[in-house]
Write a protein that holds these residues in place. Structure first.
Motif, PDB file in Angstrom:
ATOM      1  N   ARG A   1       3.865   0.249  -2.006  1.00  0.00           N
ATOM      2  CA  ARG A   1       4.683  -0.996  -1.807  1.00  0.00           C
ATOM      3  C   ARG A   1       3.886  -2.121  -2.535  1.00  0.00           C
ATOM      4  O   ARG A   1       2.847  -2.305  -2.063  1.00  0.00           O
ATOM      5  CB  ARG A   1       5.180  -1.188  -0.592  1.00  0.00           C
ATOM      6  CG  ARG A   1       5.956  -2.577  -0.442  1.00  0.00           C
ATOM      7  CD  ARG A   1       6.295  -2.814   1.061  1.00  0.00           C
ATOM      8  NE  ARG A   1       7.323  -1.905   1.654  1.00  0.00           N
ATOM      9  CZ  ARG A   1       7.445  -1.156   2.494  1.00  0.00           C
ATOM     10  NH1 ARG A   1       6.296  -0.991   2.994  1.00  0.00           N
ATOM     11  NH2 ARG A   1       8.357  -0.229   2.835  1.00  0.00           N
ATOM     12  N   LEU A   2       4.389  -2.831  -3.567  1.00  0.00           N
ATOM     13  CA  LEU A   2       3.779  -3.818  -3.895  1.00  0.00           C
ATOM     14  C   LEU A   2       4.130  -5.332  -3.232  1.00  0.00           C
ATOM     15  O   LEU A   2       4.786  -5.275  -2.299  1.00  0.00           O
ATOM     16  CB  LEU A   2       3.952  -4.284  -5.421  1.00  0.00           C
ATOM     17  CG  LEU A   2       3.982  -2.988  -6.236  1.00  0.00           C
ATOM     18  CD1 LEU A   2       4.494  -3.403  -8.063  1.00  0.00           C
ATOM     19  CD2 LEU A   2       2.353  -2.371  -6.380  1.00  0.00           C
ATOM     20  N   GLU A   3       3.225  -6.348  -3.441  1.00  0.00           N
ATOM     21  CA  GLU A   3       3.356  -7.748  -2.626  1.00  0.00           C
ATOM     22  C   GLU A   3       4.884  -8.284  -2.958  1.00  0.00           C
ATOM     23  O   GLU A   3       5.350  -8.726  -1.792  1.00  0.00           O
ATOM     24  CB  GLU A   3       2.396  -8.545  -3.156  1.00  0.00           C
ATOM     25  CG  GLU A   3       0.915  -8.050  -2.681  1.00  0.00           C
ATOM     26  CD  GLU A   3       0.067  -9.397  -3.090  1.00  0.00           C
ATOM     27  OE1 GLU A   3       0.612 -10.360  -3.785  1.00  0.00           O
ATOM     28  OE2 GLU A   3      -1.192  -9.367  -2.894  1.00  0.00           O
ATOM     29  N   ASP A   4       5.620  -7.877  -3.754  1.00  0.00           N
ATOM     30  CA  ASP A   4       6.912  -8.490  -3.908  1.00  0.00           C
ATOM     31  C   ASP A   4       8.069  -7.456  -3.376  1.00  0.00           C
ATOM     32  O   ASP A   4       9.113  -7.750  -3.639  1.00  0.00           O
ATOM     33  CB  ASP A   4       7.054  -8.602  -5.480  1.00  0.00           C
ATOM     34  CG  ASP A   4       7.300  -7.218  -6.143  1.00  0.00           C
ATOM     35  OD1 ASP A   4       6.867  -6.463  -5.673  1.00  0.00           O
ATOM     36  OD2 ASP A   4       7.443  -7.587  -7.561  1.00  0.00           O
ATOM     37  N   GLY A   5       7.420  -6.359  -2.795  1.00  0.00           N
ATOM     38  CA  GLY A   5       8.302  -5.354  -2.173  1.00  0.00           C
ATOM     39  C   GLY A   5       8.522  -4.177  -2.976  1.00  0.00           C
ATOM     40  O   GLY A   5       9.400  -2.995  -2.597  1.00  0.00           O
TER      41      GLY A   5
ATOM     42  N   GLY B   1       0.766  -1.211   0.117  1.00  0.00           N
ATOM     43  CA  GLY B   1      -0.164   0.151  -0.022  1.00  0.00           C
ATOM     44  C   GLY B   1       0.872   1.228  -0.206  1.00  0.00           C
ATOM     45  O   GLY B   1       1.979   1.236  -0.106  1.00  0.00           O
ATOM     46  N   PRO B   2       0.144   2.401   0.155  1.00  0.00           N
ATOM     47  CA  PRO B   2       0.805   3.734   0.023  1.00  0.00           C
ATOM     48  C   PRO B   2       1.720   3.670   1.330  1.00  0.00           C
ATOM     49  O   PRO B   2       1.924   3.223   2.374  1.00  0.00           O
ATOM     50  CB  PRO B   2      -0.182   4.783   0.410  1.00  0.00           C
ATOM     51  CG  PRO B   2      -1.619   3.992  -0.109  1.00  0.00           C
ATOM     52  CD  PRO B   2      -1.252   2.669   0.416  1.00  0.00           C
TER      53      PRO B   2
END
Length: 388
Positions: A202-206, A162-163
């Protein structure tokens, strides 16, 4: 200034700069939010921070009551409360971080009369993915405010995805000597205001990707600021606790930290009940139940005859009025007293169960599971009873 004057000054200052005041919500977050309680002013605004247009525009200001259970073990120190009020401002794709910090400095020094020499800031110093927040650093340097660069302490995120983005925190000196050292090295620097620059997701893969519309989210703790402006050594000495300090010590003789815990948790319980929560074994109701049990455990530790029925009506009424809750004080008192009776009965049953021979030695995980599932005795209560 008392807290009401601080609120008025804060809101008026930002309204003069194009912000529209939004109504603070209750402690209960929107249904789509996964948290049990509102923990910051930004929670009700999450959809708008993620791109939805707000009906009142791109500059917002509000006062939001919040509850945090992550700090329960710290309640009793000079700065932490379970229920508190957060003064907040937002720029939804409008102005940037330097403007937010400049206005923040103006409010503190001109609007609230803080001596500029008592201020210190921290700024994100950069890591292997994101460079330092040079815009914020330059702004503080231009204003003559000392700055400390950190990494983890000045990176804000709303969870694993998330943000997220760098933040700049503003500290006020609370010591009785001239200011010295830095916020990370001296806890007499008290954080009062955090300005978050939501620039990334930030995406799930970091992986960090730029937000299509960067936002600014700030939060200023009301009680913490009030105690400093009023020259008090802790949040429990600011004006919102005046009736509690006047009435509770005469009712129950407690050491200072226990007294603060009792005042905080009872005040928090009143607010939680005032927002419609009832004691339960799960969810929000269990948070309320846990607050009540912590209070009663402290009160009964030295004197089992102490009763919440002795609590003056004035304290319940004052708390509901302060948080602008349209609830009958008598209804709140009935909830608190019923939970007290329920806990008393549970303690008696727990003592009888734990007196059995099988529970005289060290308890194993299966013992705790049995006590919880069969007799309704949670682990924390079992540990309390074992210490008696």
């Amino acid at each position: 200034m008392n807290t009401e004057q601080i609120i008025h000054t804060f809101v008026e200052y930002f309204e003069e700069r194009g912000h529209r005041r939004i109504t603070g919500s209750t402690l209960l977050p929107p249904p789509e939010d996964s948290v049990l309680f509102t923990t910051s002013g930004m929670h009700p605004l999450t959809p708008f921070l993620e791109g939805r247009p707000h009906p009142l525009g791109s500059r917002l200001v509000n006062v939001q009551r919040c509850l945090r259970t992550t700090d329960l073990e710290e309640v009793g120190d000079p700065t932490h409360l379970t229920v508190f009020e957060m003064l907040g401002t937002w720029s939804l794709g409008d102005y940037g971080g330097p403007q937010s910090l400049d206005w923040g400095y103006g409010l503190l020094t001109e609007g609230l009369g803080v001596d500029p020499s008592l201020l210190h800031a921290t700024v994100f110093g950069g890591d292997d993915r994101i460079g330092p927040d040079t815009d914020s650093l330059r702004l503080w340097q231009d204003l003559g405010v000392p700055v400390e660069l950190t990494v983890d302490d000045n990176w804000w995120s709303n969870g694993p995805v998330g943000p997220c983005g760098p933040d700049s925190e503003v500290f006020l000196w609370s010591g009785d000597t001239p200011p010295c050292s830095t916020p990370t090295r001296d806890d007499r620097w008290v954080e009062v205001w955090n300005h978050v620059m939501m620039r990334h997701r930030r995406l799930e893969d970091g992986l960090l990707v730029p937000l299509p519309r960067p936002n600014i989210d700030t939060g200023l703790g009301l009680e913490r600021l009030a105690s400093l402006l009023q020259g008090k050594s802790s949040v429990f000495e600011c004006d919102v606790f005046d009736p509690w300090r006047r009435l509770v010590p005469a009712l129950w003789r407690l050491d200072e930290r226990s007294l603060r815990l009792v005042q905080d948790h009872l005040r928090s319980a009143v607010v939680v009940v005032g927002d419609g929560v009832r004691p339960a074994n799960t969810g929000r109701g269990y948070v309320l139940r846990r607050l009540m049990r912590r209070v009663l455990t402290v009160l009964w530790r030295d004197d089992p005859s102490r009763r919440l029925g002795d609590l003056p009506d004035e304290l319940v009424t004052h708390t509901l009025d302060h948080f602008r809750q349209d609830v009958e004080p008598g209804d709140v008192r009935r909830q608190l007293l019923e939970e007290e009776r329920r806990f008393s009965r549970l303690l008696e049953r727990g003592r009888r169960v734990l007196a059995r021979s099988r529970f005289q030695g060290p308890l194993k995980d299966e013992d705790f599971e049995y006590l919880h599932d069969t007799h309704g005795l949670p682990r924390d209560l079992v540990m309390i009873l074992r210490k008696e």
